[in-house]
Design a protein around this motif. Structure first.
Motif: not given
Length: 489
Positions: A305, A345-346, A349, A361-362, A365, A398, A401-402
Protein backbone atom coordinates in the motif's frame (compact mmCIF):
# COMPACT_ATOMS: atom_id res chain seq x y z
CA UNK A 1 -9.30 7.36 28.09
CA UNK A 2 -12.66 6.06 29.26
CA UNK A 3 -14.58 8.80 27.46
CA UNK A 4 -16.53 6.98 24.69
CA UNK A 5 -17.14 10.05 22.53
CA UNK A 6 -15.04 10.93 19.53
CA UNK A 7 -15.04 14.73 19.49
CA UNK A 8 -13.16 15.65 16.34
CA UNK A 9 -13.85 19.39 16.62
CA UNK A 10 -12.48 19.69 20.15
CA UNK A 11 -8.97 20.84 21.04
CA UNK A 12 -8.87 19.29 24.51
CA UNK A 13 -7.37 16.08 25.86
CA UNK A 14 -6.89 13.27 23.37
CA UNK A 15 -8.36 15.30 20.49
CA UNK A 16 -5.75 17.99 20.97
CA UNK A 17 -3.04 15.32 20.73
CA UNK A 18 -4.67 13.99 17.55
CA UNK A 19 -4.69 17.43 15.91
CA UNK A 20 -1.14 18.24 16.99
CA UNK A 21 0.03 14.88 15.66
CA UNK A 22 -1.61 14.91 12.24
CA UNK A 23 -0.38 18.45 11.66
CA UNK A 24 3.17 17.37 12.53
CA UNK A 25 2.85 14.49 10.09
CA UNK A 26 1.31 16.78 7.45
CA UNK A 27 4.30 19.12 7.68
CA UNK A 28 6.79 16.24 7.57
CA UNK A 29 5.24 14.93 4.34
CA UNK A 30 4.98 18.44 2.90
CA UNK A 31 8.76 18.70 3.38
CA UNK A 32 9.47 15.15 2.22
CA UNK A 33 7.62 15.49 -1.10
CA UNK A 34 8.14 19.19 -1.82
CA UNK A 35 10.41 18.26 -4.75
CA UNK A 36 7.97 16.02 -6.68
CA UNK A 37 5.63 18.70 -8.12
CA UNK A 38 8.61 20.90 -8.95
CA UNK A 39 10.68 18.16 -10.59
CA UNK A 40 9.95 19.42 -14.10
CA UNK A 41 11.37 22.84 -13.11
CA UNK A 42 14.39 21.24 -11.45
CA UNK A 43 14.97 19.07 -14.51
CA UNK A 44 14.98 22.12 -16.76
CA UNK A 45 17.05 24.49 -14.58
CA UNK A 46 19.72 21.97 -13.64
CA UNK A 47 19.66 20.18 -17.00
CA UNK A 48 19.02 16.87 -15.29
CA UNK A 49 19.11 13.66 -17.26
CA UNK A 50 16.55 10.90 -16.77
CA UNK A 51 19.18 9.02 -14.75
CA UNK A 52 19.66 12.00 -12.43
CA UNK A 53 15.92 12.41 -11.97
CA UNK A 54 15.64 8.73 -11.02
CA UNK A 55 18.57 9.18 -8.64
CA UNK A 56 16.81 11.97 -6.77
CA UNK A 57 13.64 9.90 -6.51
CA UNK A 58 15.58 6.96 -5.09
CA UNK A 59 17.61 9.05 -2.67
CA UNK A 60 14.45 10.65 -1.31
CA UNK A 61 13.30 7.32 0.16
CA UNK A 62 16.67 5.68 0.90
CA UNK A 63 17.49 7.08 4.35
CA UNK A 64 13.94 6.60 5.58
CA UNK A 65 14.45 2.82 5.67
CA UNK A 66 16.98 2.78 8.55
CA UNK A 67 15.59 6.04 9.98
CA UNK A 68 12.14 4.55 10.64
CA UNK A 69 13.71 1.63 12.51
CA UNK A 70 15.88 4.03 14.55
CA UNK A 71 13.04 6.47 15.24
CA UNK A 72 10.79 3.57 16.29
CA UNK A 73 13.34 2.59 18.92
CA UNK A 74 13.87 6.17 20.06
CA UNK A 75 10.17 6.92 20.45
CA UNK A 76 9.63 3.79 22.54
CA UNK A 77 12.51 4.89 24.78
CA UNK A 78 12.42 8.71 24.82
CA UNK A 79 8.75 9.42 24.16
CA UNK A 80 6.97 10.99 21.17
CA UNK A 81 7.05 14.63 22.28
CA UNK A 82 10.82 15.05 22.16
CA UNK A 83 11.41 12.79 19.17
CA UNK A 84 8.81 14.44 16.87
CA UNK A 85 10.10 17.92 17.71
CA UNK A 86 13.63 16.77 16.88
CA UNK A 87 12.61 15.21 13.56
CA UNK A 88 10.80 18.37 12.43
CA UNK A 89 13.56 20.77 13.46
CA UNK A 90 16.38 18.79 11.84
CA UNK A 91 14.46 18.17 8.62
CA UNK A 92 13.53 21.85 8.37
CA UNK A 93 17.20 22.80 8.39
CA UNK A 94 18.03 20.17 5.74
CA UNK A 95 15.13 21.43 3.61
CA UNK A 96 16.66 24.91 3.59
CA UNK A 97 19.87 23.31 2.34
CA UNK A 98 17.99 21.69 -0.56
CA UNK A 99 16.44 25.06 -1.45
CA UNK A 100 19.92 26.64 -1.66
CA UNK A 101 21.49 23.86 -3.79
CA UNK A 102 23.39 25.03 -6.87
CA UNK A 103 24.46 21.66 -8.33
CA UNK A 104 23.10 18.18 -8.83
CA UNK A 105 25.47 16.86 -6.17
CA UNK A 106 24.06 19.27 -3.58
CA UNK A 107 20.53 18.36 -4.61
CA UNK A 108 21.35 14.67 -4.23
CA UNK A 109 22.99 14.96 -0.79
CA UNK A 110 20.26 17.13 0.71
CA UNK A 111 17.51 14.96 -0.85
CA UNK A 112 19.12 11.87 0.68
CA UNK A 113 19.26 13.51 4.12
CA UNK A 114 15.65 14.66 3.79
CA UNK A 115 14.59 11.02 3.81
CA UNK A 116 15.01 11.39 7.59
CA UNK A 117 11.77 13.37 7.81
CA UNK A 118 9.78 10.42 6.48
CA UNK A 119 10.48 8.63 9.76
CA UNK A 120 8.33 11.13 11.66
CA UNK A 121 5.21 9.12 10.85
CA UNK A 122 6.25 6.40 13.31
CA UNK A 123 6.21 8.83 16.24
CA UNK A 124 2.55 9.73 15.92
CA UNK A 125 1.46 6.09 15.70
CA UNK A 126 2.82 5.46 19.20
CA UNK A 127 1.51 8.78 20.51
CA UNK A 128 -2.04 8.25 19.27
CA UNK A 129 -2.10 4.72 20.70
CA UNK A 130 -1.30 6.14 24.14
CA UNK A 131 -4.33 8.45 24.09
CA UNK A 132 -7.10 6.49 22.31
CA UNK A 133 -8.88 3.27 23.34
CA UNK A 134 -8.91 0.30 20.96
CA UNK A 135 -12.50 0.89 19.82
CA UNK A 136 -11.46 4.30 18.43
CA UNK A 137 -7.87 3.52 17.58
CA UNK A 138 -8.30 2.61 13.91
CA UNK A 139 -10.25 5.79 13.19
CA UNK A 140 -7.82 7.97 15.19
CA UNK A 141 -4.75 6.44 13.53
CA UNK A 142 -6.50 6.75 10.17
CA UNK A 143 -7.17 10.45 10.69
CA UNK A 144 -3.58 10.94 11.80
CA UNK A 145 -2.17 9.05 8.84
CA UNK A 146 -4.66 10.27 6.25
CA UNK A 147 -4.77 13.94 7.09
CA UNK A 148 -1.02 13.97 7.68
CA UNK A 149 -0.27 12.10 4.46
CA UNK A 150 -2.27 14.76 2.64
CA UNK A 151 0.88 16.87 3.03
CA UNK A 152 2.22 15.12 -0.07
CA UNK A 153 -0.90 16.03 -2.03
CA UNK A 154 -0.86 19.57 -0.66
CA UNK A 155 2.70 19.93 -1.92
CA UNK A 156 1.48 19.05 -5.40
CA UNK A 157 -1.52 21.35 -5.15
CA UNK A 158 0.26 24.39 -3.70
CA UNK A 159 3.99 24.50 -4.40
CA UNK A 160 3.88 24.96 -8.20
CA UNK A 161 1.48 27.87 -7.74
CA UNK A 162 3.57 29.26 -4.86
CA UNK A 163 6.71 29.08 -7.01
CA UNK A 164 4.88 30.99 -9.75
CA UNK A 165 3.74 33.57 -7.21
CA UNK A 166 7.33 34.19 -6.13
CA UNK A 167 8.22 34.35 -9.82
CA UNK A 168 11.49 34.12 -11.69
CA UNK A 169 13.95 31.27 -11.94
CA UNK A 170 14.35 31.21 -8.15
CA UNK A 171 10.65 30.83 -7.34
CA UNK A 172 11.01 27.10 -6.65
CA UNK A 173 13.70 27.82 -4.05
CA UNK A 174 11.48 30.14 -2.06
CA UNK A 175 8.56 27.71 -2.25
CA UNK A 176 10.65 24.84 -0.87
CA UNK A 177 12.32 27.06 1.74
CA UNK A 178 8.88 28.01 3.07
CA UNK A 179 8.18 24.39 3.92
CA UNK A 180 11.46 24.16 5.86
CA UNK A 181 10.67 27.27 7.89
CA UNK A 182 7.23 25.90 8.71
CA UNK A 183 8.77 22.64 9.96
CA UNK A 184 11.21 24.44 12.26
CA UNK A 185 8.51 26.68 13.74
CA UNK A 186 6.09 23.81 14.29
CA UNK A 187 8.77 21.77 16.08
CA UNK A 188 8.62 24.35 18.87
CA UNK A 189 4.82 24.36 18.90
CA UNK A 190 4.65 20.58 19.17
CA UNK A 191 7.23 20.42 21.96
CA UNK A 192 5.34 23.00 24.01
CA UNK A 193 1.81 21.60 23.58
CA UNK A 194 2.10 17.81 23.20
CA UNK A 195 2.26 15.27 26.03
CA UNK A 196 3.37 11.63 25.81
CA UNK A 197 0.47 10.12 27.81
CA UNK A 198 -2.70 11.20 29.59
CA UNK A 199 -2.15 12.27 33.20
CA UNK A 200 -1.61 9.25 35.43
CA UNK A 201 -0.98 6.78 32.57
CA UNK A 202 2.12 4.59 32.35
CA UNK A 203 4.38 4.89 29.31
CA UNK A 204 5.55 1.32 28.73
CA UNK A 205 9.10 0.99 27.44
CA UNK A 206 10.92 -1.99 25.90
CA UNK A 207 12.88 -4.16 28.29
CA UNK A 208 15.90 -3.89 25.99
CA UNK A 209 16.78 -1.51 23.18
CA UNK A 210 18.41 -1.91 19.79
CA UNK A 211 16.16 -4.66 18.42
CA UNK A 212 12.55 -5.75 18.69
CA UNK A 213 11.71 -8.33 21.32
CA UNK A 214 10.34 -11.65 20.04
CA UNK A 215 8.84 -14.41 22.13
CA UNK A 216 9.58 -17.77 20.48
CA UNK A 217 12.27 -19.55 18.48
CA UNK A 218 10.19 -19.52 15.31
CA UNK A 219 9.57 -15.80 15.69
CA UNK A 220 13.31 -15.24 16.18
CA UNK A 221 13.98 -16.83 12.79
CA UNK A 222 11.12 -14.94 11.11
CA UNK A 223 12.30 -11.65 12.61
CA UNK A 224 15.77 -12.27 11.21
CA UNK A 225 14.38 -13.02 7.77
CA UNK A 226 12.20 -9.90 7.83
CA UNK A 227 15.27 -7.77 8.53
CA UNK A 228 17.05 -8.92 5.37
CA UNK A 229 14.96 -6.90 2.85
CA UNK A 230 15.77 -3.70 4.75
CA UNK A 231 19.46 -4.10 4.00
CA UNK A 232 18.92 -5.57 0.54
CA UNK A 233 16.97 -2.42 -0.36
CA UNK A 234 19.92 -0.26 0.74
CA UNK A 235 22.30 -2.42 -1.31
CA UNK A 236 19.98 -2.09 -4.33
CA UNK A 237 20.15 1.68 -4.05
CA UNK A 238 23.96 1.52 -4.08
CA UNK A 239 23.84 -0.84 -7.06
CA UNK A 240 21.46 1.43 -8.96
CA UNK A 241 23.62 4.47 -8.30
CA UNK A 242 26.84 2.57 -9.08
CA UNK A 243 28.98 2.47 -12.23
CA UNK A 244 26.99 -0.37 -13.81
CA UNK A 245 23.77 1.68 -13.88
CA UNK A 246 23.32 5.40 -13.23
CA UNK A 247 27.08 5.92 -12.70
CA UNK A 248 26.51 8.44 -9.93
CA UNK A 249 29.01 6.56 -7.73
CA UNK A 250 32.45 5.34 -8.71
CA UNK A 251 33.58 1.78 -8.07
CA UNK A 252 35.50 2.55 -4.88
CA UNK A 253 32.63 4.48 -3.31
CA UNK A 254 30.21 1.71 -4.24
CA UNK A 255 32.34 -0.95 -2.54
CA UNK A 256 32.70 1.22 0.56
CA UNK A 257 28.94 1.64 0.76
CA UNK A 258 28.38 -2.08 0.25
CA UNK A 259 30.78 -2.69 3.15
CA UNK A 260 28.91 -0.18 5.30
CA UNK A 261 25.57 -1.88 4.59
CA UNK A 262 27.13 -5.25 5.43
CA UNK A 263 28.51 -3.93 8.73
CA UNK A 264 25.11 -2.44 9.60
CA UNK A 265 23.43 -5.76 8.85
CA UNK A 266 25.93 -7.73 10.95
CA UNK A 267 25.51 -5.29 13.81
CA UNK A 268 21.73 -5.58 13.63
CA UNK A 269 21.78 -9.38 13.70
CA UNK A 270 24.19 -9.34 16.63
CA UNK A 271 21.85 -7.04 18.53
CA UNK A 272 18.88 -9.26 17.67
CA UNK A 273 20.73 -12.17 19.28
CA UNK A 274 21.68 -10.11 22.33
CA UNK A 275 18.07 -9.04 22.90
CA UNK A 276 16.36 -12.33 22.03
CA UNK A 277 18.88 -15.14 22.41
CA UNK A 278 17.20 -16.13 25.69
CA UNK A 279 14.26 -17.69 23.79
CA UNK A 280 16.57 -20.62 22.93
CA UNK A 281 17.39 -21.16 26.62
CA UNK A 282 13.99 -20.81 28.27
CA UNK A 283 10.44 -20.17 27.04
CA UNK A 284 8.84 -16.75 27.40
CA UNK A 285 5.86 -16.78 29.82
CA UNK A 286 2.58 -17.30 27.96
CA UNK A 287 1.11 -13.97 29.12
CA UNK A 288 4.01 -12.04 27.56
CA UNK A 289 4.00 -13.68 24.12
CA UNK A 290 2.77 -12.23 20.84
CA UNK A 291 2.77 -13.68 17.28
CA UNK A 292 5.47 -12.02 15.17
CA UNK A 293 3.75 -13.30 12.02
CA UNK A 294 1.29 -10.43 12.54
CA UNK A 295 4.16 -7.96 12.26
CA UNK A 296 5.49 -9.69 9.13
CA UNK A 297 2.10 -9.57 7.40
CA UNK A 298 1.55 -5.93 8.35
CA UNK A 299 5.01 -5.15 6.94
CA UNK A 300 4.15 -6.75 3.59
CA UNK A 301 0.71 -5.14 3.43
CA UNK A 302 2.22 -1.72 4.07
CA UNK A 303 4.78 -2.41 1.37
CA UNK A 304 1.93 -3.11 -1.07
CA UNK A 305 0.00 0.00 0.00
CA UNK A 306 2.27 2.78 1.19
CA UNK A 307 5.31 1.43 -0.67
CA UNK A 308 3.44 1.61 -3.93
CA UNK A 309 2.10 5.05 -3.00
CA UNK A 310 5.64 6.36 -2.47
CA UNK A 311 6.65 5.23 -5.92
CA UNK A 312 3.47 6.41 -7.65
CA UNK A 313 3.42 9.84 -5.98
CA UNK A 314 7.05 10.35 -7.00
CA UNK A 315 6.47 9.52 -10.67
CA UNK A 316 2.88 10.55 -11.34
CA UNK A 317 3.39 14.27 -12.13
CA UNK A 318 5.97 13.45 -14.83
CA UNK A 319 3.83 10.51 -15.99
CA UNK A 320 0.85 12.78 -16.63
CA UNK A 321 3.10 15.38 -18.26
CA UNK A 322 4.65 12.83 -20.64
CA UNK A 323 1.42 10.91 -21.38
CA UNK A 324 -1.02 13.78 -21.92
CA UNK A 325 -0.67 17.17 -23.58
CA UNK A 326 -0.93 19.31 -20.42
CA UNK A 327 1.08 22.00 -18.63
CA UNK A 328 3.61 21.26 -15.85
CA UNK A 329 1.37 23.00 -13.30
CA UNK A 330 -1.64 20.86 -14.22
CA UNK A 331 0.56 17.75 -14.22
CA UNK A 332 1.66 18.59 -10.68
CA UNK A 333 -1.94 19.06 -9.58
CA UNK A 334 -3.08 15.79 -11.15
CA UNK A 335 -0.05 13.94 -9.78
CA UNK A 336 -0.94 15.16 -6.32
CA UNK A 337 -4.46 13.77 -6.75
CA UNK A 338 -3.22 10.27 -5.89
CA UNK A 339 -2.42 11.38 -2.36
CA UNK A 340 -5.58 13.52 -2.20
CA UNK A 341 -7.69 10.58 -1.06
CA UNK A 342 -5.64 10.33 2.12
CA UNK A 343 -8.15 12.75 3.62
CA UNK A 344 -10.87 10.09 3.63
CA UNK A 345 -9.14 6.85 2.61
CA UNK A 346 -6.96 6.26 5.66
CA UNK A 347 -9.59 7.30 8.23
CA UNK A 348 -12.12 5.21 6.32
CA UNK A 349 -9.83 2.16 6.34
CA UNK A 350 -9.21 2.57 10.06
CA UNK A 351 -12.91 3.08 10.83
CA UNK A 352 -13.95 0.00 8.84
CA UNK A 353 -11.21 -2.02 10.56
CA UNK A 354 -12.59 -0.96 13.96
CA UNK A 355 -16.10 -2.05 12.98
CA UNK A 356 -15.67 -5.02 10.60
CA UNK A 357 -12.38 -6.47 11.74
CA UNK A 358 -8.74 -5.93 10.84
CA UNK A 359 -8.27 -8.99 8.64
CA UNK A 360 -11.39 -8.55 6.50
CA UNK A 361 -10.61 -4.88 5.91
CA UNK A 362 -7.04 -5.71 4.92
CA UNK A 363 -8.24 -8.32 2.44
CA UNK A 364 -10.74 -5.92 0.84
CA UNK A 365 -8.21 -3.14 0.49
CA UNK A 366 -5.55 -5.40 -1.03
CA UNK A 367 -8.08 -6.65 -3.58
CA UNK A 368 -8.94 -3.05 -4.48
CA UNK A 369 -5.26 -2.12 -4.77
CA UNK A 370 -4.63 -5.02 -7.14
CA UNK A 371 -7.59 -4.18 -9.39
CA UNK A 372 -6.77 -0.47 -9.40
CA UNK A 373 -3.14 -0.86 -10.43
CA UNK A 374 -3.87 -3.51 -13.05
CA UNK A 375 -6.38 -1.12 -14.63
CA UNK A 376 -3.93 1.81 -14.44
CA UNK A 377 -1.55 -0.32 -16.47
CA UNK A 378 -4.00 0.01 -19.37
CA UNK A 379 -3.92 3.85 -19.51
CA UNK A 380 -2.65 5.35 -22.77
CA UNK A 381 -2.54 8.83 -24.29
CA UNK A 382 -5.76 7.96 -26.14
CA UNK A 383 -7.71 7.83 -22.87
CA UNK A 384 -9.80 10.87 -21.87
CA UNK A 385 -7.83 12.68 -19.17
CA UNK A 386 -10.90 12.71 -16.91
CA UNK A 387 -11.19 8.93 -17.04
CA UNK A 388 -7.49 8.47 -16.23
CA UNK A 389 -7.75 10.77 -13.22
CA UNK A 390 -10.91 8.98 -12.03
CA UNK A 391 -9.09 5.64 -12.16
CA UNK A 392 -6.16 7.10 -10.24
CA UNK A 393 -8.55 8.30 -7.52
CA UNK A 394 -10.30 4.91 -7.41
CA UNK A 395 -6.99 3.11 -6.89
CA UNK A 396 -5.87 5.69 -4.36
CA UNK A 397 -8.92 5.09 -2.15
CA UNK A 398 -7.93 1.45 -1.63
CA UNK A 399 -4.22 2.26 -1.25
CA UNK A 400 -4.94 4.77 1.52
CA UNK A 401 -7.55 2.53 3.15
CA UNK A 402 -4.98 -0.27 3.19
CA UNK A 403 -2.55 1.99 5.04
CA UNK A 404 -5.32 2.83 7.52
CA UNK A 405 -6.09 -0.85 8.07
CA UNK A 406 -2.42 -1.64 8.77
CA UNK A 407 -2.06 1.04 11.40
CA UNK A 408 -5.37 0.10 12.98
CA UNK A 409 -3.61 -3.20 13.75
CA UNK A 410 -0.05 -2.06 14.59
CA UNK A 411 -0.79 -0.70 18.11
CA UNK A 412 -2.62 -3.93 19.03
CA UNK A 413 0.39 -6.23 18.52
CA UNK A 414 2.30 -5.39 21.73
CA UNK A 415 1.86 -2.07 23.54
CA UNK A 416 5.46 -1.49 24.66
CA UNK A 417 6.75 -2.33 21.16
CA UNK A 418 4.31 -0.13 19.23
CA UNK A 419 6.99 2.30 18.06
CA UNK A 420 9.21 -0.50 16.81
CA UNK A 421 6.34 -2.35 15.10
CA UNK A 422 5.27 0.92 13.49
CA UNK A 423 8.87 1.64 12.52
CA UNK A 424 9.40 -1.73 10.89
CA UNK A 425 6.12 -1.58 8.98
CA UNK A 426 6.97 1.96 7.93
CA UNK A 427 10.45 0.87 6.83
CA UNK A 428 8.85 -1.81 4.67
CA UNK A 429 6.79 0.93 3.08
CA UNK A 430 10.05 2.57 2.08
CA UNK A 431 11.52 -0.74 0.96
CA UNK A 432 8.52 -0.94 -1.34
CA UNK A 433 9.19 2.59 -2.55
CA UNK A 434 12.79 1.73 -3.38
CA UNK A 435 12.02 -1.60 -5.04
CA UNK A 436 9.10 -0.24 -7.07
CA UNK A 437 11.08 2.83 -8.19
CA UNK A 438 13.84 0.48 -9.34
CA UNK A 439 11.23 -1.48 -11.27
CA UNK A 440 10.03 1.77 -12.80
CA UNK A 441 13.56 2.57 -13.98
CA UNK A 442 13.71 -0.79 -15.78
CA UNK A 443 10.26 -1.06 -17.38
CA UNK A 444 7.57 1.10 -18.95
CA UNK A 445 5.06 2.88 -16.69
CA UNK A 446 2.31 0.52 -17.92
CA UNK A 447 4.26 -2.57 -16.86
CA UNK A 448 5.22 -0.81 -13.62
CA UNK A 449 1.54 -0.54 -12.65
CA UNK A 450 0.98 -4.20 -13.56
CA UNK A 451 3.86 -5.21 -11.25
CA UNK A 452 2.26 -3.25 -8.39
CA UNK A 453 -1.07 -5.00 -8.97
CA UNK A 454 0.54 -8.44 -9.11
CA UNK A 455 2.45 -7.84 -5.86
CA UNK A 456 -0.79 -6.85 -4.10
CA UNK A 457 -2.38 -10.12 -5.23
CA UNK A 458 0.47 -12.15 -3.69
CA UNK A 459 0.16 -10.34 -0.34
CA UNK A 460 -3.62 -10.78 -0.49
CA UNK A 461 -3.11 -14.55 -0.57
CA UNK A 462 -0.65 -14.49 2.34
CA UNK A 463 -2.94 -12.37 4.52
CA UNK A 464 -5.89 -14.62 3.75
CA UNK A 465 -3.94 -17.71 4.80
CA UNK A 466 -2.01 -16.51 7.85
CA UNK A 467 -3.32 -13.29 9.43
CA UNK A 468 -5.24 -13.42 12.74
CA UNK A 469 -7.55 -10.95 14.42
CA UNK A 470 -6.00 -9.39 17.58
CA UNK A 471 -6.66 -11.21 20.86
CA UNK A 472 -9.32 -9.66 23.12
CA UNK A 473 -6.64 -8.84 25.71
CA UNK A 474 -2.92 -8.22 25.84
CA UNK A 475 -0.66 -7.77 28.83
CA UNK A 476 2.21 -5.55 29.89
CA UNK A 477 4.53 -5.70 32.89
CA UNK A 478 4.55 -2.57 35.05
CA UNK A 479 7.85 -1.16 36.40
CA UNK A 480 7.10 -2.73 39.80
CA UNK A 481 6.84 -6.19 38.20
CA UNK A 482 3.07 -6.56 38.30
CA UNK A 483 1.15 -7.56 35.17
CA UNK A 484 -1.59 -5.34 33.72
CA UNK A 485 -4.16 -6.76 31.31
CA UNK A 486 -5.14 -4.35 28.51
CA UNK A 487 -8.40 -4.65 26.56
CA UNK A 488 -7.87 -4.39 22.81
CA UNK A 489 -11.44 -4.95 21.58
Amino acid sequence: MSDPSFRLLSFQGKTRILHLSWMAFFISFLVWFNHAPLMATLREQFGLSDAEVNTLLLLNVALTIPARILIGMLVDTLGPRRVYALVLAVSGVICLGFAMATSFQQLAISRFLLGFVGAGFVVGIRLISEWYPARELGLAEGIYGGWGNFGAAFAGLSLPALALAFGGDEGWRYAIACTGVIAILYAGVFYLLARDTPKGSTYFKPKKGGAMEVTSRGDFVLYGLMNLPLFIALALIVWKLGPANLAMLDTTTSYLLYALVTIMMAGQFLRIWQVNGHVFRQPVPAFDRYPFKQVALLNLTYMASFGSELAVVSMLPLYFLDTFDISPVLAGLLGGSFALMNLVGRPGGGYVADRWGRKLTTLITLAGIAVGYLLMGQITSDWPLVLAVALVLFCSVFVQAGCGAVYASVPLVKRRLTGQVAGMAGAYGNVGGVVFLLVLSLVSPALFFVVLGGFALVILALVGLFMDEPDPQTSEVLPDGTVRMIEVS
